[in-house]
Every structure is written in C-alpha cells, then in structure tokens.
Design an enzyme around this catalytic site. Structure first.
Site, PDB file in Angstrom:
ATOM      1  N   CYS A 170       0.834  -1.188   0.000  1.00 51.52           N
ATOM      2  CA  CYS A 170       0.000   0.000   0.000  1.00 51.52           C
ATOM      3  C   CYS A 170       0.867   1.235   0.000  1.00 51.52           C
ATOM      4  CB  CYS A 170      -0.999   0.012   1.149  1.00 51.52           C
ATOM      5  SG  CYS A 170      -0.290   0.445   2.732  1.00 51.52           S
ATOM      6  N   ASP A 203       0.479  31.321 -30.895  1.00 53.23           N
ATOM      7  CA  ASP A 203       1.412  31.887 -31.851  1.00 53.23           C
ATOM      8  C   ASP A 203       0.714  31.845 -33.215  1.00 53.23           C
ATOM      9  OD1 ASP A 203       4.166  32.473 -32.815  1.00 53.23           O
ATOM     10  OD2 ASP A 203       3.926  30.521 -33.757  1.00 53.23           O
TER      11      ASP A 203
HETATM   12  N1  LIG Z   1      14.312  36.164 -43.116  1.00 56.34           N
HETATM   13  C1  LIG Z   1      13.389  37.112 -43.201  1.00 56.34           C
HETATM   14  N2  LIG Z   1      13.064  37.619 -44.387  1.00 56.34           N
HETATM   15  C2  LIG Z   1      12.125  38.565 -44.504  1.00 56.34           C
HETATM   16  N3  LIG Z   1      11.429  39.052 -43.480  1.00 56.34           N
HETATM   17  C3  LIG Z   1      11.705  38.602 -42.253  1.00 56.34           C
HETATM   18  C4  LIG Z   1      12.695  37.607 -42.043  1.00 56.34           C
HETATM   19  N4  LIG Z   1      12.740  37.337 -40.742  1.00 56.34           N
HETATM   20  C5  LIG Z   1      11.806  38.110 -40.153  1.00 56.34           C
HETATM   21  N5  LIG Z   1      11.193  38.883 -41.048  1.00 56.34           N
HETATM   22  C6  LIG Z   1      10.149  39.873 -40.792  1.00 56.34           C
HETATM   23  O1  LIG Z   1       9.976  40.012 -39.404  1.00 56.34           O
HETATM   24  C7  LIG Z   1       8.648  39.691 -39.042  1.00 56.34           C
HETATM   25  C8  LIG Z   1       8.626  39.051 -37.691  1.00 56.34           C
HETATM   26  O2  LIG Z   1       9.278  37.810 -37.720  1.00 56.34           O
HETATM   27  P1  LIG Z   1       9.095  36.745 -36.582  1.00 56.34           P
HETATM   28  O3  LIG Z   1       9.921  35.579 -36.881  1.00 56.34           O
HETATM   29  O4  LIG Z   1       9.281  37.418 -35.266  1.00 56.34           O
HETATM   30  O5  LIG Z   1       7.533  36.397 -36.638  1.00 56.34           O
HETATM   31  P2  LIG Z   1       6.684  35.500 -37.637  1.00 56.34           P
HETATM   32  O6  LIG Z   1       7.386  34.217 -37.864  1.00 56.34           O
HETATM   33  O7  LIG Z   1       6.269  36.290 -38.821  1.00 56.34           O
HETATM   34  O8  LIG Z   1       5.338  35.265 -36.801  1.00 56.34           O
HETATM   35  P3  LIG Z   1       5.081  34.426 -35.451  1.00 56.34           P
HETATM   36  O9  LIG Z   1       5.546  35.265 -34.334  1.00 56.34           O
HETATM   37  O10 LIG Z   1       3.596  34.266 -35.443  1.00 56.34           O
HETATM   38  O11 LIG Z   1       5.800  33.124 -35.591  1.00 56.34           O
HETATM   39  C9  LIG Z   1       8.138  38.793 -40.133  1.00 56.34           C
HETATM   40  O12 LIG Z   1       6.747  38.855 -40.247  1.00 56.34           O
HETATM   41  C10 LIG Z   1       8.824  39.408 -41.363  1.00 56.34           C
HETATM   42  O13 LIG Z   1       8.101  40.506 -41.819  1.00 56.34           O
HETATM   43 CU   LIG Z   2      -5.077  -1.394   2.881  1.00 55.55          CU
HETATM   44 MG   LIG Z   3       7.582  32.279 -36.091  1.00 55.46          MG
END
Ligand SMILES: Nc1ncnc2c1ncn2[C@@H]1O[C@H](COP(=O)(O)OP(=O)(O)OP(=O)(O)O)[C@@H](O)[C@H]1O
Ligand SMILES: [Cu+]
Ligand SMILES: [Mg+2]
Length: 782
Positions: free
Chosen positions: A13, A435
């Site tokens: 137990c 997200d």
């Molecule tokens: N490699 C990249 N090329 C072009 N734009 C970019 C790049 N990385 C980030 N960005 C810009 O920055 C913004 C924010 O990017 P982040 O990764 O923070 O968010 P996300 O992936 O768009 O969205 P979530 O937060 O929902 O995942 C993007 O929406 C984009 O406009």
């Molecule tokens: Cu017991």
């Molecule tokens: Mg992202």
C-alpha cells in the site's frame, strides 16, 4: 547526477511507497527519489560517483522489496518472460489461497449465523458451532492464507515502520488469539464474569475479503497501464532489409542504422527513417493522432510503427531501438505515469503518519472501552474494527491511478503530457496564447505577390529577385524558405551573399554584388531611416488579406515589395471556437505586422492580438499576462533571464483591453523559437509536427499539428482532475467516517458499532472502488 527509473515489487500500500522512498533517500549519493505506488516505479536522482544501481537495489531489498532497473532494452519488450512467469505463479498461488479462505469463511459464517442473528436454525449442524472445529478451520486461513501479511509486517517492523499489513496482522491476530484463549481456557473467562465468546469468523473473513480486494485491485491496476502496452504492441516484429543485394527478413532488433528497408502496401514500417525510393501514403494516426494519411515521397521522414497504405517504397533507417519516435513516446508516457501530481501531496502527507496514528487510536479505543464497560469482547471488537477500517490504501491509490489512465489516454490521442503536474495545471488555464505562424497557420508560407519600384523593364524584376534570394538563402526563417522556393520556381539562379546578418523579428541583410540588400518589416526599415512611402495600396490590400508584407531595400532605397501568404490550418477555426466556448480567453501573439495579424485573427475570431512582438519579447508578454509572476522551474528561470537582458523592452499594446492579468496562462507555439515563451507559460503546448518535436521546453506536446489537440488536452485534464477529486473524496470520507464509527464513538448515542467483518469488506473494496473509478477515464473522448 544520473537519473534512474526503477520498477518496484512487493509494495502492498501507499505507506510502503513512503518507506521505500525513505530507504532509497538514505543511500549516500542519492539526492532525490520519488516512488509512485500506482505505477510501481521509483525515479531516483543520484551521484554516480558515490553510489550505483547495485547499492540502491540491495538497500531496497534489505527493506523487504525488490527493485530492478527499467533497462533501455527491455523498455520496448515489456517485462521479460522469467519475470512474467514469476508474476503468474504468484497470481495462481494467491487465487488458490483465496479459494480456500473463501470456503472456510463461508462455513464459519454459517456456523456463527444462529449466534449472530439470535435465532436457532435447525438445518445448521451444531458441530459447526464448536469452537475447537472453528479453531481448526481458521488456523490455516490465519497463517497460510494470511502468511503474506505477516511477512510484510515483519519486514516493516525490522526497519522500524508499519504498513497496512501491520494493521491487518494486529487486527486479525487480536481476534484470533483472543478466541484461542477463550477456546482453551473458557473457565478463566467465566471466572472473570465474561462470556467465553470466540471471533474466529472475524479473523477468517477479514483475511478473505482483503485478499479478494487485493486480487481485484491488482487486476484493475494492470489495466491502468494498458496504454503503454498498446503503444509497445504497435511495434513491428520484423523488417525486410536489403543486404548484399538480397532482400532478407530480420527481427527488428537486428536492424542497423543506414540499413535499406523495403516496405510494401499494408505493412508496418519497422523503424524511423527517410524515404529514398518510391512513394506512398502512410497512416500515422496511431502515433500522431491525426486521422488523415500522409503522402510520402523521397526525402520524407517515416515513423516506425505507422502503416504503409498504397505504394511500395524503400527507406534508409535513421533511428532504431530506444531512439525511435515510438520508443521515446513510450518512455515519456512511462515517466509521466510515474510522476506525482501536486494534488496528491496532501494524501501523501496523511499516509505518512496514518498507520502509527491508527495504532494509537486503536489502543486508546481499547483502554477507554475496557475501563468504562469492563466488557472485554466489546473492547476487542471496537479495537479490531478500528485497525481494519483505518487502512489508507484507497488514499494512496486515488491520484496515481487516475494520472496513469489520464496520461495514457492522452498518448492515445496524440497528446504527450510531460508529467502529472502539467496534466493538473491544464485544467486551471484561463487564458491561452496562440502563436500565429505555424500554430494557427500551416507554417508553410508561399510568395503570392511581388512588385518592384522600377517595373518589369530590362528584366529588372528578376534581377531584384536574384539579390533577395541570395540573401534569404542564408536565413532559416520560414519566410526565407518561401522566397527561395519562389525564386527557384522562376528559374532564377542566384549569386553568393557576403556579410549576412539576421535581425530576429525584423529581417535580414547581406551584401550581393557590392550592394547592401535589406529585407524585412516596414518598421525595421523605417528604423534604418529608409523611406517606405511606396506601395501604400498594395500593402493595404495584401495585409487585409492576411498576407505578410516583406519590404526590399537595396543600398538604402526601397526597390520592391513581396506578399507572402500562409494558409490557416483547417482545424484552427473550430479549435479557437471550442476554446472560447470552454470559457478561455484566446490571445494571438505574433511577430508579424499588426494589419496582417488582424486579418488572420478575424478569420478565426480572435479579438486580443499582440502583433509585432520580437521573439525575445514574447517571454515578457507571457509574463505580464501572468501578472508579472516568476516561475520556479529551472527552465522558467531561463526565460526570466531572457527578459532581463532585454532592457529596452516596451510592452506592446494589445488590440483591445485584456482581462486582468492574474489567471493561469497557456502558450501554444511551434516549439523552436517560441521555446522561452513556452517555458515561461504555466502550461506550454508545443506543436510537434511529424518527428520534428521540441519536447524539452513544453509541458504538453501535440504530436500532430491539429489545434483540436489543445481542446482535447484541456478536457482530458478536467476529466482527470474531476476523477481524482472523486477518488480523494471517497478515500477520505471512508477513513474519516469509518474510524469514529468503528471506535464506537456513536455507540452511546445511536447504538452504532461497526462489525469488523464489515470494516474488512469496506476496506478491501475502497481500493477496488478507487481503481475502478480511475479506469472509467478510459472511456474519455472529446
Ligand atoms: N528572413 C526574413 N526575411 C524577410 N522578413 C523577415 C525575415 N525574418 C523576419 N522577417 C520579418 O519580421 C517579421 C517578424 O518575424 P518573426 O519571426 O518574429 O515572426 P513570424 O514568424 O512572422 O510570426 P510568429 O511570431 O507568429 O511566428 C516577419 O513577419 C517578417 O516581416
Ligand atoms: Cu489497505
Ligand atoms: Mg515564427
């Protein structure tokens, strides 16, 4: 520090569990130990330089139990054959003893029936009433059928503790030896003015009932780990590998990494791997919970234990044995089943001092009754009743059994729950933060629009695309992948970029053909003092359609604009609706632009939005939603550090006023860049699509990307907690009400007394009730 999971045997137990815990902790070098009675497991944290498995094992054995390590190898095969044979032999032995005890008990009850109900029944032979015959009948029950109780309580006594066996032994022995004296020396009792009554049937029936209860309980408990057995059973037995140009069938244990394996339609995929030839669709529902079959082409990953549907294909084994996805799930579920929930803490504390307390109450009961009534029989009966009814076994089973069934049920639905704490927390969630990219949306963006300042003359468009792709090729962001794929589809080759730099949440830059190319958000480019007054019309239209707008600047001047769309997951809309209906506040958190975020949010009916939040700011958003609470877990501390470093953080204003931040906050993310936020949240849900899962930072992992899993997880948590509450309530009430009745507290007022036989029955069935109630959770479906 090493962590070891031990399988335990010999516990009767929950107080045994406490005792083993203490025993293991007393080994030098062991820093932590938690024993789960329901799962019959111990998780031990120890310093491998100071102690080892052998030492721990022998200490446990000295305390009267046995422990063996859950070896990686056996994990997938379950218990080995020798182990199983021993268990079956034990079970058979128990059944024989029970049968003997039951027959004798029935005879004894018949014999004492006239006495009990006070009527002379002519069809019952008087000889059955003879105390000497009763003695002869009872003795084997007491010492042969009840042998285990004596052994166990002796072992407990040796390590100066007491368990439920001690209570049973004390109670039944008191009845037995009292009757023995009354049988041998009746004159002595008569001289004292007492009736030489015997209570043989009490001893025998109590032992019978408790043995029956144990049998039913262990059978029911076996079913609580059914989910694990089913998971292990999913495994394929053999594989068809190609070795030396020939196809041979080998047992799955002999498959090596890099073996080429052939799978035909309808067959089980033996291990994890990567498709190299052929294509097919695969039913992965048994592992991911996702019902639709998945297409597989060369380069795709396949998961062991899933079923190949339509085509034949060859794949290369990448993970075998304990590294396969299935083995990891099994391990995770096993660990979760062995962990203990915070709600159990009270019950654990109670069981710790229960047995000694009960013995004290029994002694007091005897003294009070005897000094007041001078009636030895009455004093004895009440004392035995207290000893028997007070067993805390139901209390010890209440939580672990429900947790086992609950976590197993989760795994069946593609929901991996890390531990009992997470399972418990999930039902308290008031707010859920989603997200956007990869969670609400598919996370597979595609470029849908592309415009340039200088139009399409001179192939200008393609030249710009070349520069963009050259830079984006270096980024691992999903948007970058979309841009590179788009460029490839336009048959544009791209040069190398130099000085590549990524700015999280803003964009990327690099030097191509001696020109500085910057690609990212409008906000970022404005911060770089680049004039972004172009394309207002395009920008507005695309954003209103929920597309991400990416700005392109060359040498500090805007040259183009891209619209990138990421489709909503088909399940998102319904899942959000279901969450809202459950009374949860749903919030969207994204790094993307406000207008884009709003467009997506309105499609799924979310009103609270945090947009343009940088990845490193997400932790702070979660924290502020929690009302600035810090968390205690190690992983959570990591998250706090993250925010402190980011001093310039100004809190982004949400779209609309949010409820007062005090509630429990859950976060759902794709588990890679959202890891700190997942760890900060009270419950972190990771979306793990396919084998690509980041279990570490999250509390609950949804194996398929389906958001409906969150709804199921919360419902499962609620159902489990309700089940645990029922169990705890029953277990407490049973002891709290039973002890005073048995002690005869109500005798002077209502004339209530508890016959020890009824006490024995109640005690035996209290644990059966609890386990059966926990098994009801198996019927859970959302
Ligand atoms: N490699 C990249 N090329 C072009 N734009 C970019 C790049 N990385 C980030 N960005 C810009 O920055 C913004 C924010 O990017 P982040 O990764 O923070 O968010 P996300 O992936 O768009 O969205 P979530 O937060 O929902 O995942 C993007 O929406 C984009 O406009
Ligand atoms: Cu017991
Ligand atoms: Mg992202």
């Amino acid at each position: 520090m090493d962590i070891l999971t031990l399988k335990l045997r010999g516990m009767s137990c929950a107080s045994c569990a406490k005792r083993i815990e203490k025993t293991i902790l007393s080994v030098t070098g062991v820093s932590e130990c938690s024993v789960n009675f329901g799962a019959e497991q111990a998780v031990v944290k120890y310093n491998p330089r100071k102690t080892n498995l052998n030492k721990i094992q022998s200490t446990v054995e000295a305390a009267g139990y046995s422990a063996y390590s859950l070896e990686d190898e056996d994990m997938m095969t379950g218990e080995d054959d020798a182990e199983k044979a021993v268990r079956l032999a034990e079970l058979r032995n128990l059944k024989i003893k029970l049968a003997v005890a039951a027959v004798i008990s029935i005879l004894l009850i018949i014999g004492s029936l006239p006495m009990m109900i006070g009527v002379h029944l002519p069809f019952i032979p008087a000889s059955l009433h003879n105390p000497w015959l009763q003695l002869i009948l009872t003795t084997p029950v007491q010492f042969w059928c009840g042998y285990k109780f004596y052994i166990n309580s002796w072992k407990a006594l040796k390590s100066r503790s007491a368990t439920m066996d001690t209570l049973i032994v004390l109670g039944t022995s008191a009845a037995y030896f009292y009757s023995l004296l009354a049988t041998i020396f009746p004159a002595f009792f008569v001289n004292q003015g007492l009736m030489p009554e015997v209570y043989y049937e009490t001893a025998a029936v109590v032992i019978t009932l408790i043995s029956l209860g144990k049998l039913l309980e262990s059978r029911a408990r076996g079913q609580t780990s059914e989910a694990i057995r089913q998971l292990i059973g999913l495994q394929a037995r053999d594989a068809r590998v190609i070795r030396g140009g020939k196809e041979i069938d080998i047992p799955i244990q002999e498959v090596r990494i890099d073996d080429i394996i052939l799978v035909r339609p309808g067959e089980k995929i033996p291990v994890d791997g990567e498709v190299i030839e052929g294509n097919s669709t695969v039913d992965e529902s048994m592992v991911t919970g996702e019902s639709l079959p998945n297409k597989k082409v060369p380069g795709d990953e396949v998961i062991g234990a899933t079923i190949n549907k339509t085509g034949s294909f060859k794949f290369r084994a990448t993970r075998i044995g304990k590294d396969t996805f299935l083995a990891q799930i099994v391990q995770l579920v096993q660990q979760a089943q062995g962990s203990s929930a915070p709600i159990q803490r009270l019950a654990d504390q109670v069981t710790g001092w229960f047995v000694p307390a009960v013995i004290s109450i029994a002694v007091v009961t005897f003294i009070v009754w005897f000094s007041v009534t001078r009636n030895l029989s009455l004093s004895l009966i009440t004392t035995v009743g207290v000893l028997i009814i007070a067993c805390p076994c139901a209390l010890g089973l209440a939580t672990p059994t429900s947790v086992m069934v609950g976590t197993g049920k989760g795994a069946e639905n593609g929901i991996l729950i890390k531990d009992a704490t997470s399972l418990e927390m999930a039902h308290k969630i008031k707010m859920i933060v989603l997200d956007k990219t990869g969670t609400l949306t598919e996370g597979k963006p595609t470029v849908t629009d592309f415009v340039t300042v200088n139009g399409t003359a001179n192939n200008n468009e393609m030249k710009l695309l070349q520069l963009v792709a050259a830079v984006e090729r270096n980024s691992e962001h999903p948007l970058a992948e979309a841009i590179v794929n788009y460029t490839r589809s336009q048959q544009v080759n791209f040069p190398e970029a130099k000085d590549f730099q990524a700015f999280a949440g803003s964009g990327v830059q690099g030097v191509v053909k001696n020109q500085l190319v910057q690609i990212g958000t409008q906000r970022w480019l404005e911060e770089l003092s680049i004039n972004t007054s172009y394309f207002q019309q395009y920008k507005a239209t695309w954003e209103a359609a929920g597309k991400t707008v990416v700005w392109i600047a060359v040498e500090g001047k805007i040259e183009g604009l891209m619209g990138i769309a990421d489709a909503l997951k088909p399940s998102s809309q319904d899942a959000v609706k279901a969450l809202q209906k459950m009374g949860l506040e749903v919030v969207m958190l994204t790094g993307d632009n406000r207008q884009t975020a709003e467009a997506i949010a309105s499609q799924v009916n979310i009103n609270n939005i945090f947009a343009q939040v940088r990845p490193d700011e997400k932790v702070a958003v979660i924290k502020s939603l929690q009302g600035g609470r810090g968390r205690d877990k190690e992983t959570r501390r990591q998250g706090d550090k993250e925010t402190r470093r980011n001093k310039n953080f100004s809190f982004p204003t949400p779209h609309s006023p949010l409820p007062t931040p005090h509630s429990l906050v859950a976060m759902v993310g794709d588990g890679i860049n959202d890891a700190p936020a997942l760890a900060q949240a009270d419950v972190g849900f990771a979306i793990g699509t396919g084998t690509d899962i980041a279990i570490a930072a999250s509390d609950i992992t949804l194996i398929s990307g389906d958001l409906q899993g969150i709804v199921t997880a919360i419902k499962l948590s609620r159902a489990t907690i309700r089940n645990i509450r029922q169990n705890l309530f029953f277990a407490f009430i049973y002891n709290v009400a039973g002890i005073p009745i048995a002690a005869g507290v109500f005798y002077p007022i209502f004339g209530w007394l508890l016959n020890p036989i009824i006490a024995g029955g109640a005690m035996a069935f209290s644990s059966v009730f609890v386990v059966t109630n926990a098994l009801r959770l198996r019927n859970f479906h959302n």
